[in-house]
Enzyme design. Structure first.
Site, short mmCIF file in Angstrom:
data_model
loop_
_atom_site.label_atom_id
_atom_site.label_comp_id
_atom_site.label_asym_id
_atom_site.label_seq_id
_atom_site.Cartn_x
_atom_site.Cartn_y
_atom_site.Cartn_z
N ASP A 295 1.05 -1.25 0.04
CA ASP A 295 -0.22 -0.12 -0.28
C ASP A 295 0.63 0.75 -0.09
OD1 ASP A 295 -2.46 2.10 0.03
OD2 ASP A 295 -2.76 0.69 2.03
N TRP A 296 0.50 2.34 -0.75
CA TRP A 296 1.12 3.42 -0.63
C TRP A 296 2.57 4.19 0.86
CZ3 TRP A 296 -0.43 7.08 -4.60
CH2 TRP A 296 0.74 9.00 -4.19
#
Ligand code: BGC
Length: 764
Positions: A295-296
């Site tokens: 995830d980012w």
């Protein structure tokens, strides 16, 4: 080293041949050809090119649409990027693919990904609302149309479905999932995967309208302590397996091509470094063959979790655990080559990740035709296609939940002289789209005001007054609201949350209706006298609405319904559609009741009127509205709950039938719900668990027998050794219109314990 170009061309030719091969029941991602192809490309790659394939770089928004960052084209030419996030457009992706496949050394095509969560340009209801429809066929259809629109804009991959179970509505991301129940969550997860990818098991991957699904956030991100986003998750392994993991597994089994790891740690292990989650559970237990993406920023954040001293170390932890793609961090590209050269990371670990990425690109057919998703004619044809809007309207209607309707306040007559439309959200088309609107536009979205105006025509006077802001204490608009309420024939109060008060980083410490809105409702109700007053709620979580629930004659829960929000609301308010949605989350009475969910474990002292039982002294122990709750303009009566057998063995299946009668005077849809309880088990099990539901349509007076078939997997639990087993003993079956209002009967499972699966892999 220079690679002789004929070698690459030969590989591409091989790809062409295999892509015309007939579809098998197996996902093309896992085909033997895909494995061979990936190996042969890998053999040609330098370490930097390999790491380039693992880099996913964010695009940047501009007034003319999304673009790659400055210098992006040079990165593509150098083979330093494998995927872009948030970059789309048929023409533009065509040009970027041209650079990748004509101007880079190995000519490897790019993957374009984006958060296409509940629609691309046509926006469908937010996922929590879609879950409220209890209609997986409709949910699959919405995802299918979404995929058709998104792929026409050059996209290959969406970061959806989000399937995190959430038992705490303070957590803003509850809006992105299917709510609190593992069974409903699993059904909705699988439906979305099939819809995005155009079929089960990924069989349609490679078609130019199949959008790769990405189940997220693995795992148990919705268990954030205190409902605070990004927070730690404290769970027992039992609860993890029983409640949180099933929807991810359902999505994986439905063929999701991607899994995204989650920001949280579980018991001190950040998911981005959990080889238990990413190898033992995901790949070994569930057989996942696709790609894991971070995830980012999630890789670098392991420095802040303090399990890595540097981002470079975090990168090593992540790739070793099984995170293949590095979303936005740039850590793999910046530091893993040095780690390999210094002997701190085996190149074989990098190779495994690259192979998986190459298999996906191969399965999409991009080596054969990198431009197949970049088709201007398809883009024109499908953007906001009329059939998409029409379907979005149906999905929106089905998601609306009628919470209260005293004295048949609803439906309203269309020939009223005037309607006062009061509240800060009444004309908020932006909120109607929800928090992940992809390429959706407010200007193409119907607010409640626009929907009502279209429904009643110009002859009805609409008096629109904001009355209050959404989330501050201002009361200066109350006077105008009172005047409007006293002048009009009926009042529609549109209250709740703006779209930016739920979703990512939008947790709230209180789930009450914010600002001065409840006071506004109080003052309006006081001035409306006996005329009909309807509260229309817009929100992205369960709300606590004790005063509204007590005082407002009618309450309609509308969530955020997308492009057709206002139209669907008007359909319900004026009776053109009889509401049929059901709550996918429990609505507490007050915030302090959280966590409250219907499938809680059986305690030693269940609440009753005596002192030493499990309850608060200042609140009833029941919620305001239970899971599965939702009214209709008609009523439904349940009777004659019967079973195909009173005793079965653990491996048998059982047919359960219940009669549902439309006991009112208008036609309506009902979601008949089936719950089970294992009466005495080796571990304390939930008081009841959803095991089936069916949406049926009934004319007034009509009775339908609804049949559910359950087998060992519905009866199973994790025993003390964490084996999945069916234990002998009695089970109670409940059927009804919601989780609390049920009729019941019992059956018995005889014979020895049936073991369905060995112990779960040990957490580490
Ligand atoms: C979110 C993900 C999302 C990603 C890319 C992250 O912050 O947690 O759900 O897919 O950003 O936009």
């Amino acid at each position: 080293m220079r690679i002789p170009l004929p070698v690459v061309s030969a590989l591409v030719a091989a790809a062409v041949c295999s892509n015309v091969a007939p579809m098998s029941a197996q996902s093309p991602i896992a085909s033997a050809r895909a494995y061979r192809f990936a190996d042969s490309v890998l053999a040609l790659m330098t370490l930097d090119e390999k790491l380039g394939q693992l880099a996913q770089t964010p695009g940047r928004g501009t007034p003319n649409g999304p673009l790659v960052p400055v210098g992006g084209e040079a990165l593509i030419r150098a083979g330093r990027v494998g995927s872009y996030l948030g970059v789309f457009g048929a023409e533009y992706t065509h040009e970027l693919q041209r650079i990748a496949t004509q101007e880079s050394r190995l000519k490897i095509p790019l993957l374009f990904a984006f958060d296409v969560i509940h629609g691309f340009r046509t926006i469908y209801p937010v996922p929590l609302a879609q879950a409220a429809s209890f209609d997986p066929v409709r949910v699959e259809y919405s995802a299918r149309q979404t995929a058709i629109e998104a792929t026409a804009h050059g996209l290959h991959w969406t970061f959806a479905p989000m399937v995190d179970i959430a038992r705490d509505p303070r957590w803003g991301r509850i809006v992105e999932g299917a709510g609190e129940d593992p069974y409903l969550g699993s059904v909705m997860a699988a439906a979305q995967v099939r819809g995005f990818q155009g079929g089960a098991n990924g069989v349609n991957i490679g078609a130019n309208d199949a959008l790769l699904a990405n189940v997220k956030h693995f795992a148990a991100y919705g268990g954030a302590e205190g409902g605070r986003d990004y927070n730690s998750v404290e769970l027992t392994e039992r609860t993890l397996w029983e409640t949180y993991l099933p929807p991810y597994e359902a999505a994986v089994k439905a063929g999701a091509a991607f899994v995204m790891s989650s920001f949280n740690d579980i018991g001190g292990i950040p998911a981005h470094s959990s080889d238990w989650l990413l190898q033992d559970v995901l790949r070994n237990r569930w057989g996942f063959k696709g790609v894991v993406v971070s995830d980012w920023g999630g890789i670098g954040e392991m420095v802040k979790h303090r399990v890595a001293a540097t981002t470079g170390e975090a990168g090593i932890l992540a790739i070793r655990a099984g995170v293949d793609f590095d979303m936005s961090d740039g850590i793999y590209a910046d530091s893993l080559a040095a780690a390999v050269r210094a002997g701190r990371l085996s190149e074989a670990v990098v190779d495994s990740a690259v192979r998986r990425v190459l298999r996906i690109k191969y399965a999409l057919g991009l080596f054969q035709d990198p431009y197949k998703f970049s088709d201007v004619a398809r883009e024109r044809r499908y953007t906001l296609a009329p059939e998409h809007r029409a379907a979005s309207r149906i999905a929106a209607r089905e998601a609306i939940v009628l919470l209260k309707n005293s004295n048949k306040t609803l439906p309203l007559r269309k020939n009223l002289r005037s309607i006062a439309l009061i509240g800060p959200l009444a004309d908020d088309a932006r909120s109607a789209m929800g928090n992940w609107p992809a390429d959706g536009r407010s200007s193409e979205t119907l607010s409640v005001l626009a929907g009502i105006r279209a429904a009643v025509g110009p002859s009805v006077q609409l008096i629109q007054v904001r009355g209050s802001p959404v989330d501050t204490a201002d009361t200066t608009g109350f006077a105008a609201a009172r005047t409007a309420a006293s002048q009009a024939d009926a009042v529609v109060l549109v209250l709740g949350e703006r779209e930016d008060m739920s979703a990512e980083a939008e947790s709230r410490s209180s789930i009450e209706v914010p600002g001065s809105q409840v006071a506004l409702a109080r003052t309006v109700l006081g001035f409306a006298g006996s005329k009909p007053v309807v509260v229309v709620l817009m929100n992205g979580r369960a709300l606590a609405i004790p005063e509204l629930a007590r005082e407002a004659p009618a309450i309609v829960e509308t969530w955020f319904l997308g492009s057709e929000h206002g139209g669907a609301v008007a359909d319900v308010l004026f009776g053109d559609y009889n509401p049929s949605g059901k709550l996918p989350v429990t609505f507490p009475r007050v915030t302090g009741q959280i966590p409250i969910y219907y499938n809680h474990r059986s305690t030693g002292r269940p609440p009753d009127s005596t002192k030493y039982t499990s309850k608060y002294n200042d609140l009833p122990s029941t919620p305001q509205f239970p899971f599965g709750y939702g009214l209709s303009y008609t009523t439904f009566a349940y009777s004659n709950l019967r079973l195909s057998a009173a005793k079965i063995s653990a491996s048998d299946s059982l047919t359960i039938t219940v009669d549902v009668r439309n006991s009112g005077d208008v036609a309506g849809d009902e979601v008949a719900q089936l719950y089970l309880r294992d009466d005495v088990a080796s571990v304390a099990e939930p008081v009841k668990s959803l095991k089936g539901f069916q949406r049926i349509s009934l004319r007034p007076g009509e009775t339908r027998s609804v049949t559910f078939r359950i087998g060992p997997s519905s009866l199973a639990l994790y025993d003390r050794q964490m084996r999945r087993v069916v234990e002998p003993g009695t089970f109670t079956v409940y059927a009804g219109t919601n989780s609390a209002d049920v009729i019941s009967t019992q059956f018995e499972v005889t014979g020895p314990v049936l073991v369905l699966a060995p112990p779960t892999p040990r957490f580490h």
